[in-house]
Write a protein that holds these residues in place. Sequence first.
Motif, short mmCIF file in Angstrom:
data_model
loop_
_atom_site.label_atom_id
_atom_site.label_comp_id
_atom_site.label_asym_id
_atom_site.label_seq_id
_atom_site.Cartn_x
_atom_site.Cartn_y
_atom_site.Cartn_z
N PRO A 34 -4.45 -4.26 35.28
CA PRO A 34 -4.23 -5.30 34.27
C PRO A 34 -5.47 -6.19 34.14
N MET A 35 -5.74 -6.62 32.95
CA MET A 35 -6.86 -7.49 32.58
C MET A 35 -8.17 -6.72 32.33
N MET A 36 -8.26 -5.46 32.73
CA MET A 36 -9.48 -4.69 32.46
C MET A 36 -9.60 -4.43 30.97
N ASN A 57 -18.16 1.03 30.03
CA ASN A 57 -19.51 0.58 30.37
C ASN A 57 -19.85 -0.84 29.95
N PRO A 58 -19.56 -1.25 28.71
CA PRO A 58 -19.92 -2.62 28.32
C PRO A 58 -19.16 -3.70 29.09
N ARG A 64 -14.93 -5.19 37.12
CA ARG A 64 -15.03 -5.27 38.58
C ARG A 64 -14.48 -6.60 39.10
N SER A 65 -14.66 -7.65 38.31
CA SER A 65 -14.20 -8.97 38.74
C SER A 65 -12.68 -9.10 38.72
N VAL A 66 -12.00 -8.28 37.93
CA VAL A 66 -10.53 -8.35 37.87
C VAL A 66 -9.86 -7.16 38.55
N TRP A 82 -10.65 0.62 42.27
CA TRP A 82 -10.84 1.87 41.55
C TRP A 82 -12.32 2.25 41.53
N PHE A 83 -13.18 1.27 41.42
CA PHE A 83 -14.62 1.51 41.35
C PHE A 83 -15.17 2.14 42.63
N ASP A 84 -14.48 1.94 43.74
CA ASP A 84 -14.92 2.45 45.03
C ASP A 84 -14.40 3.85 45.33
N THR A 85 -13.68 4.44 44.40
CA THR A 85 -13.06 5.74 44.62
C THR A 85 -13.74 6.82 43.79
#
Length: 143
Positions: A34-36, A57-58, A64-66, A82-85
């Motif tokens: 949520p919020m992405m 990308n934009p 990443r902050s949310v 999710w970014f770390d997977t």
Amino acid sequence: MKTIKLYELVSEGKKPIIKFNDNVYEWIEESVDPMMMGKIIGASIEYNEIKFLLDLNPFESYNRSVARHDWRDDEGHSVLSWFDTSFYPKNGIAAIYLPISEETEIAFDFIEEDSLLNEYAKVPQEISYVEWLENEVKQLRSK
């Protein structure tokens, strides 16, 4: 707006910016939180679902902050986002799937508050986007 209507608009070249809402986990697993935010850049029909291609990308630094850290590391602790997977797409383009006949609000909202596409999304879609635009122009000309 129905997902099939959004599919038609994307097929016509529209690329709306969306923000996922709190309902996203009911429909989309192992990806966005949520919020992405993302920009829809493509769509195709696959079986009874519509596959939307989402350019993240934009919005990567914002996303990443949310991002929620609810993915488990090798020791079983929920500390990864999710970014770390390996599930996060290396090219920043994710695919999300939604049922053809559902409303898009089941997973996301349009965020371009001043866009014509967003205005169109807020009204019942009994006419096409082009017809709606033509009606808007006619109303302005009659003033």
